[in-house]
Design a protein around this motif. Structure first.
Motif, PDB file in Angstrom:
ATOM      1  N   THR A  66       0.835  -1.198   0.000  1.00 28.51           N
ATOM      2  CA  THR A  66       0.000   0.000   0.000  1.00 28.51           C
ATOM      3  C   THR A  66       0.874   1.253   0.000  1.00 28.51           C
ATOM      4  N   GLU A  67       1.851   1.287   0.896  1.00 31.41           N
ATOM      5  CA  GLU A  67       2.699   2.484   0.987  1.00 31.41           C
ATOM      6  C   GLU A  67       3.514   2.696  -0.297  1.00 31.41           C
ATOM      7  N   VAL A  78       5.922  11.926   1.330  1.00 33.11           N
ATOM      8  CA  VAL A  78       4.797  11.525   2.171  1.00 33.11           C
ATOM      9  C   VAL A  78       3.808  12.677   2.409  1.00 33.11           C
ATOM     10  N   TYR A  82      -0.354  11.829   0.635  1.00 26.68           N
ATOM     11  CA  TYR A  82      -1.661  11.622   1.268  1.00 26.68           C
ATOM     12  C   TYR A  82      -2.623  12.760   0.961  1.00 26.68           C
ATOM     13  N   ALA A  96       2.669  11.706   9.593  1.00 33.27           N
ATOM     14  CA  ALA A  96       3.584  10.738   8.974  1.00 33.27           C
ATOM     15  C   ALA A  96       4.958  11.372   8.750  1.00 33.27           C
ATOM     16  N   LEU A 234       7.577   0.595   8.310  1.00 34.49           N
ATOM     17  CA  LEU A 234       6.240   1.002   7.884  1.00 34.49           C
ATOM     18  C   LEU A 234       5.744   2.195   8.688  1.00 34.49           C
ATOM     19  N   VAL A 240       6.697   5.132   1.238  1.00 34.16           N
ATOM     20  CA  VAL A 240       6.027   6.042   0.297  1.00 34.16           C
ATOM     21  C   VAL A 240       7.111   6.773  -0.513  1.00 34.16           C
ATOM     22  N   THR A 403      -4.047   5.446   7.392  1.00 38.83           N
ATOM     23  CA  THR A 403      -3.775   4.985   6.016  1.00 38.83           C
ATOM     24  C   THR A 403      -4.802   3.915   5.624  1.00 38.83           C
TER      25      THR A 403
END
Ligand code: PFF
Length: 457
Positions: A66-67, A78, A82, A96, A234, A240, A403
């Motif tokens: 996902t990241e 990051v 988002y 984050a 993570l 990301v 997230t």
């Protein structure tokens, strides 16, 4: 909506191998070599290993893909990533982004401790490093030397980051990671051939069900989840960031599997070094493994001291730890640098210099917290422990939870799936990802948040 143009303009990894080795370099760090073995020993040996492996291929896999997919799809750091998916999640960006700002400085302080031990063993003075722990407390209790080793580690990290993604990070990872694997295998073979190592091996690999209650099982799951976060880098923007440098043509699913195998493999191998070695040294007393954080800086030097050729094994071991810590600190610093470059439209070198300055300020707090300012405490903790606690136990689970909500419930897992399908024909783990992001991961995050002390960080 997000655009991909920035991904094309900015620098990135030149090859799939380079990306995998850099991401694995980020994942493999102090967490694998020092934290994983003592958690495994504490939480029932084989049971912990089994639970960890199951969580790694389900929960860890889902969060990591996902990241990386968010990074690759948005092509942003990051902060930008988002908020470009959903403006309402801008606070998540800042949270984050703050995690690596807090972690990088204290990680470099611990990296400095590793360098000090490396220098001590390399100078043939390893015998003095263990003992009753007075070497370690004497070292961190005086600000001078820890500050010098912290600066060396910090500047070495910054030098690589300044060189950029392909010329610095990718190049150094391609050199360091194979060396790291060879050293780990070499020392593991050596310790496993020591007399009495078999007992330790059994303790480490076989499930130890004696006195294992339901409550213990819950604690073990919480500890394994916490470790997974830490180990796979993570919920701190690293994946990301590295995802935003990944090439569109490389398979996401396969890359994540390979990074996971790397990370878990090194953690298991580190256990094969540490658990049997401590067993041999302590005459089979498993409680010697429960030394927690001091395992690496007090127990292990004693273990090396008691071995034939221990000076050399000790020096090689600390080279291995230094390499692992360095590739991780590079990824932590790169995450901060990428944020500053994007947010303030700065070039790499000035962004690096600002990051170094932040690290100097916060890192010195951690150095002084164990020495001149040891009487200063924040919620009963010294600075370094406090930074570790708020980042790992509070901020990272919140980032992961948000997230999961953003991807699982607002934009839906198809957002990730679409990105995965850019570089492969089908996505085998589609259903797994959806179930994990929507249900399992959020519940796990809430459990981690509600039981902050269970993992014994
Ligand atoms: N994954 C790396 C490690 O296992 O050491 C890097 C890292 C992760 C450092 C999380 C610090 C941290 F809090």
């Amino acid at each position: 909506m997000e655009t991909n143009s920035s991904a094309k303009e900015k620098s990135g990894f030149g090859s799939k191998l380079g990306f995998i080795l850099a991401a694995a370099g980020s994942a493999v760090g102090l967490g694998n070599i020092w934290r994983f073995p003592y958690l495994a020993a504490k939480y029932g040996g084989g049971i912990f290993l089994l639970i960890y492996l199951i969580l790694a291929v389900t929960f860890g896999f889902s969060l990591m893909i996902t990241e990386i997919a968010i990074g690759r799809r948005t092509g942003k750091s990051v902060i930008g990533a988002y908020s470009s998916i959903n403006r309402k999640f801008t606070p998540l960006c800042w949270l984050a982004a703050f995690v690596p700002v807090i972690i990088t400085p204290y990680y470099c302080v611990i990296g400095g401790w590793v360098l000090k031990y490396l220098a001590t063993f390399a100078a043939g003075q390893g015998a003095a490093a263990g003992g009753d722990g007075s070497f370690f407390s004497g070292f961190i209790g005086n600000a001078g030397q820890p500050a010098v080793f912290f600066l060396i580690f910090l500047f070495a990290t910054a030098a690589v980051v300044m060189l950029g993604v392909e010329k610095g990070i990718e190049r150094i990872s391609k050199f360091m990671m194979p060396v790291l694997v060879l050293l780990t295998i070499g020392i593991a073979i050596y310790t496993l051939t020591l007399d009495g190592a078999a007992e330790g091996l059994k303790y480490y690999l076989l499930p130890n069900l004696k006195g294992f209650t339901g409550a213990m099982l819950l604690k073990t799951i919480a500890a394994a989840m916490g470790q997974l976060f830490y180990s796979m880098s993570l919920a701190m923007g690293i994946m990301v960031t590295y995802g935003s440098y990944m090439r569109k043509e490389d398979s996401l699913e396969q890359s994540v599997r390979q990074i996971e195998i790397f990370d878990t493999g090194i953690a298991i191998l580190a256990g094969l070094i540490i658990v049997p070695a401590v067993f041999v040294f302590s005459g089979g007393d498993a409680s010697a493994l429960n030394a927690g954080p001091s395992l690496m800086f007090i127990t292990l030097p004693n273990v090396f001291d008691s071995m034939a050729g221990g000076q050399i094994v000790g020096a090689v071991f600390f080279i291995l730890v230094a390499l692992a810590a360095m590739t991780s600190s590079i990824s932590l610093m790169e995450t901060v640098v990428s944020i500053i470059m994007e947010k303030f439209r700065m070039k790499r070198i000035p962004a690096c210099l600002i990051t170094v300055l932040i690290c100097l300020l916060l890192g010195m707090l951690s150095v002084l917290g164990y020495s001149s300012w040891s009487n200063v405490e924040i919620i009963g903790m010294q600075f370094l422990d406090f930074f570790d606690f708020i980042s790992n136990n509070i901020m990272m689970p919140i980032v992961a939870l948000l997230t999961c909500i953003l991807i699982g419930w607002i934009v839906k897992p198809k957002y990730i799936e679409d990105e995965v399908l850019v570089s492969q024909k089908s996505f085998r783990a589609r259903t797994l990802l959806s179930v994990m992001l929507r249900f399992v991961c959020p519940i796990c995050m809430i459990i981690i948040l509600l039981t902050p002390f269970v993992t014994d960080i």
